[in-house]
Design an enzyme around this catalytic site. Structure first.
Site, PDB file in Angstrom:
ATOM      1  N   ARG A 252      -5.202   0.655  -6.710  1.00 56.58           N
ATOM      2  CA  ARG A 252      -3.917   1.189  -6.226  1.00 56.58           C
ATOM      3  C   ARG A 252      -3.330   2.242  -7.151  1.00 56.58           C
ATOM      4  O   ARG A 252      -2.569   3.099  -6.728  1.00 56.58           O
ATOM      5  CB  ARG A 252      -2.878   0.062  -6.104  1.00 56.58           C
ATOM      6  CG  ARG A 252      -3.169  -0.961  -5.026  1.00 56.58           C
ATOM      7  CD  ARG A 252      -1.924  -1.826  -4.812  1.00 56.58           C
ATOM      8  NE  ARG A 252      -2.232  -3.079  -4.146  1.00 56.58           N
ATOM      9  CZ  ARG A 252      -2.389  -3.216  -2.836  1.00 56.58           C
ATOM     10  NH1 ARG A 252      -2.277  -2.182  -2.049  1.00 56.58           N
ATOM     11  NH2 ARG A 252      -2.666  -4.391  -2.318  1.00 56.58           N
TER      12      ARG A 252
ATOM     13  N   PHE B 164     -13.770   3.199   4.858  1.00 55.24           N
ATOM     14  CA  PHE B 164     -12.836   2.553   3.939  1.00 55.24           C
ATOM     15  C   PHE B 164     -12.448   3.480   2.782  1.00 55.24           C
ATOM     16  O   PHE B 164     -13.295   4.149   2.207  1.00 55.24           O
ATOM     17  CB  PHE B 164     -13.449   1.264   3.406  1.00 55.24           C
ATOM     18  CG  PHE B 164     -12.450   0.389   2.723  1.00 55.24           C
ATOM     19  CD1 PHE B 164     -11.546  -0.363   3.461  1.00 55.24           C
ATOM     20  CD2 PHE B 164     -12.385   0.335   1.334  1.00 55.24           C
ATOM     21  CE1 PHE B 164     -10.602  -1.157   2.831  1.00 55.24           C
ATOM     22  CE2 PHE B 164     -11.442  -0.454   0.701  1.00 55.24           C
ATOM     23  CZ  PHE B 164     -10.555  -1.199   1.451  1.00 55.24           C
TER      24      PHE B 164
ATOM     25  N   ASP C 186      -4.620   1.871  10.957  1.00 50.55           N
ATOM     26  CA  ASP C 186      -6.042   1.652  11.217  1.00 50.55           C
ATOM     27  C   ASP C 186      -6.179   1.207  12.671  1.00 50.55           C
ATOM     28  O   ASP C 186      -6.141   2.039  13.577  1.00 50.55           O
ATOM     29  CB  ASP C 186      -6.515   0.600  10.207  1.00 50.55           C
ATOM     30  CG  ASP C 186      -8.020   0.443  10.156  1.00 50.55           C
ATOM     31  OD1 ASP C 186      -8.578  -0.072  11.136  1.00 50.55           O
ATOM     32  OD2 ASP C 186      -8.638   0.818   9.160  1.00 50.55           O
TER      33      ASP C 186
ATOM     34  N   GLU D 102       4.294   3.854   5.942  1.00 51.20           N
ATOM     35  CA  GLU D 102       3.094   3.017   5.853  1.00 51.20           C
ATOM     36  C   GLU D 102       1.991   3.783   5.120  1.00 51.20           C
ATOM     37  O   GLU D 102       2.018   5.011   5.055  1.00 51.20           O
ATOM     38  CB  GLU D 102       2.692   2.647   7.303  1.00 51.20           C
ATOM     39  CG  GLU D 102       1.462   1.838   7.504  1.00 51.20           C
ATOM     40  CD  GLU D 102       1.437   0.477   6.831  1.00 51.20           C
ATOM     41  OE1 GLU D 102       1.543   0.425   5.598  1.00 51.20           O
ATOM     42  OE2 GLU D 102       1.250  -0.526   7.541  1.00 51.20           O
ATOM     43  N   ASP D 103       1.045   3.047   4.541  1.00 49.87           N
ATOM     44  CA  ASP D 103      -0.065   3.728   3.861  1.00 49.87           C
ATOM     45  C   ASP D 103      -1.116   4.219   4.840  1.00 49.87           C
ATOM     46  O   ASP D 103      -1.566   5.352   4.761  1.00 49.87           O
ATOM     47  CB  ASP D 103      -0.708   2.827   2.785  1.00 49.87           C
ATOM     48  CG  ASP D 103      -1.167   1.470   3.324  1.00 49.87           C
ATOM     49  OD1 ASP D 103      -0.885   1.136   4.490  1.00 49.87           O
ATOM     50  OD2 ASP D 103      -1.821   0.726   2.562  1.00 49.87           O
TER      51      ASP D 103
ATOM     52  N   THR E 276      -0.806  -3.890  12.846  1.00 46.70           N
ATOM     53  CA  THR E 276       0.317  -4.186  11.949  1.00 46.70           C
ATOM     54  C   THR E 276       1.584  -3.477  12.425  1.00 46.70           C
ATOM     55  O   THR E 276       2.642  -4.092  12.579  1.00 46.70           O
ATOM     56  CB  THR E 276      -0.007  -3.705  10.514  1.00 46.70           C
ATOM     57  OG1 THR E 276      -1.247  -4.265  10.121  1.00 46.70           O
ATOM     58  CG2 THR E 276       1.076  -4.093   9.542  1.00 46.70           C
TER      59      THR E 276
ATOM     60  N   GLY F 212       0.770  -1.242   0.000  1.00 43.61           N
ATOM     61  CA  GLY F 212       0.000   0.000   0.000  1.00 43.61           C
ATOM     62  C   GLY F 212       0.797   1.285   0.000  1.00 43.61           C
ATOM     63  O   GLY F 212       0.345   2.294  -0.520  1.00 43.61           O
TER      64      GLY F 212
ATOM     65  N   LYS G  10      -6.433   6.522  10.909  1.00 41.59           N
ATOM     66  CA  LYS G  10      -7.838   6.512  11.352  1.00 41.59           C
ATOM     67  C   LYS G  10      -7.836   6.386  12.873  1.00 41.59           C
ATOM     68  O   LYS G  10      -7.925   5.275  13.405  1.00 41.59           O
ATOM     69  CB  LYS G  10      -8.560   5.298  10.772  1.00 41.59           C
ATOM     70  CG  LYS G  10      -8.818   5.323   9.280  1.00 41.59           C
ATOM     71  CD  LYS G  10      -9.510   4.024   8.867  1.00 41.59           C
ATOM     72  CE  LYS G  10      -9.884   4.024   7.405  1.00 41.59           C
ATOM     73  NZ  LYS G  10     -10.371   2.689   6.976  1.00 41.59           N
TER      74      LYS G  10
HETATM   75  P1  XMP Z   1      -3.976  -2.074  11.054  1.00 44.03           P
HETATM   76  O1  XMP Z   1      -5.409  -2.304  11.466  1.00 44.03           O
HETATM   77  O2  XMP Z   1      -3.088  -3.201  11.437  1.00 44.03           O
HETATM   78  O3  XMP Z   1      -4.119  -2.147   9.504  1.00 44.03           O
HETATM   79  O4  XMP Z   1      -3.489  -0.715  11.478  1.00 44.03           O
HETATM   80  C1  XMP Z   1      -3.388  -1.491   8.620  1.00 44.03           C
HETATM   81  C2  XMP Z   1      -3.581  -2.144   7.275  1.00 44.03           C
HETATM   82  O5  XMP Z   1      -4.975  -2.395   6.990  1.00 44.03           O
HETATM   83  C3  XMP Z   1      -5.278  -2.030   5.655  1.00 44.03           C
HETATM   84  N1  XMP Z   1      -6.326  -0.980   5.691  1.00 44.03           N
HETATM   85  C4  XMP Z   1      -6.908  -0.420   4.613  1.00 44.03           C
HETATM   86  N2  XMP Z   1      -6.695  -0.607   3.308  1.00 44.03           N
HETATM   87  N3  XMP Z   1      -8.352   1.007   2.827  1.00 44.03           N
HETATM   88  C5  XMP Z   1      -7.444   0.116   2.414  1.00 44.03           C
HETATM   89  O6  XMP Z   1      -7.264  -0.030   1.215  1.00 44.03           O
HETATM   90  C6  XMP Z   1      -8.624   1.268   4.118  1.00 44.03           C
HETATM   91  O7  XMP Z   1      -9.490   2.096   4.437  1.00 44.03           O
HETATM   92  C7  XMP Z   1      -7.847   0.500   5.075  1.00 44.03           C
HETATM   93  N4  XMP Z   1      -7.833   0.485   6.431  1.00 44.03           N
HETATM   94  C8  XMP Z   1      -6.880  -0.433   6.764  1.00 44.03           C
HETATM   95  C9  XMP Z   1      -3.985  -1.524   5.077  1.00 44.03           C
HETATM   96  O8  XMP Z   1      -3.407  -2.571   4.333  1.00 44.03           O
HETATM   97  C10 XMP Z   1      -3.101  -1.193   6.229  1.00 44.03           C
HETATM   98  O9  XMP Z   1      -1.727  -1.391   5.992  1.00 44.03           O
HETATM   99 MG    MG Z   2      -0.655  -1.706   4.125  1.00 44.45          MG
END
Ligand code: XMP
Ligand code: MG
Length: 176
Positions: free
Chosen positions: A166, A153, A104, A100-101, A108, A46, A132
């Site tokens: 992407r 999302f 959430d 990181e992208d 991760t 991402g 978020k």
């Molecule tokens: P955590 O919950 O571990 O997750 O912080 C991070 C990963 O979850 C994916 N992610 C998303 N991907 N749109 C996406 O395309 C979203 O709104 C979204 N929210 C979480 C993403 O891979 C990120 O690295």
């Molecule tokens: Mg990611």
């Protein structure tokens, strides 16, 4: 309106707004690190587009390497991580910035930062395109955030829905 498979998305962050914020982050990072060497670790897939645009604006001699992490959906509460492409770069004694992208729940990056911390870096920070805060279940706060967004999302600019989207130059949000 943008349709990807069964879902509808609406424009959310324009390409211009992304570039403006990324320029600001690049300046802040350069100001914080001055002429210290940074090891950037880009989390695939991402973050590829964000990382490319950010890193082009950071002057100086730095290193860039890549990891790929899959988090298993369904095992989310355990935050089980699979390092598909592991950390090859030596991080001991280095100044690390993980790119990181989106942060959430934070699972991760909590797991990954623990992995990095175990290898004794001089410092370890996080730069993320999106955050978020309302979705957070792990107490992790990224150091550099381009946009803090609501808990809905998003796709585009590296982020995907089921592997699609992407390549979009801007970010779209799931239609209300
Ligand atoms: P955590 O919950 O571990 O997750 O912080 C991070 C990963 O979850 C994916 N992610 C998303 N991907 N749109 C996406 O395309 C979203 O709104 C979204 N929210 C979480 C993403 O891979 C990120 O690295
Ligand atoms: Mg990611």
């Amino acid at each position: 309106m943008l349709t990807i498979k069964d879902l509808e998305f609406v424009p959310y962050i324009t390409a211009d707004a992304l570039q403006d914020r990324i320029s600001e982050l690049a300046l802040r990072i350069m100001d914080d690190y001055k002429d210290r060497e940074i090891v950037f670790i880009v989390v695939l897939n991402g973050a590829f587009m964000f990382a490319a645009d950010l890193l082009k604006q950071i002057k100086g001699n730095h290193r860039v390497s890549f990891v790929k992490i899959s988090s298993y959906e369904g095992l989310t509460s355990s935050g089980s991580m699979d390092f598909v492409l592991g950390l090859a770069e030596d991080v001991q004694g280095k100044n690390i910035i993980v790119i990181e992208d989106i942060v959430d729940t934070g699972k991760t990056l909590t797991a990954f930062m623990r992995e990095i911390g175990a290898r004794s870096p001089a410092s370890a920070k996080i730069a993320t395109l999106l955050s978020k805060p309302e979705a957070r279940t792990c107490p992790i706060e990224p150091d550099y955030v381009a946009f803090s967004i609501e808990n809905r999302f998003v796709v585009g600019y590296g982020l995907d829905y089921d592997g699609l989207g992407r390549n979009l130059p801007e970010i779209y949000q799931l239609a209300p």
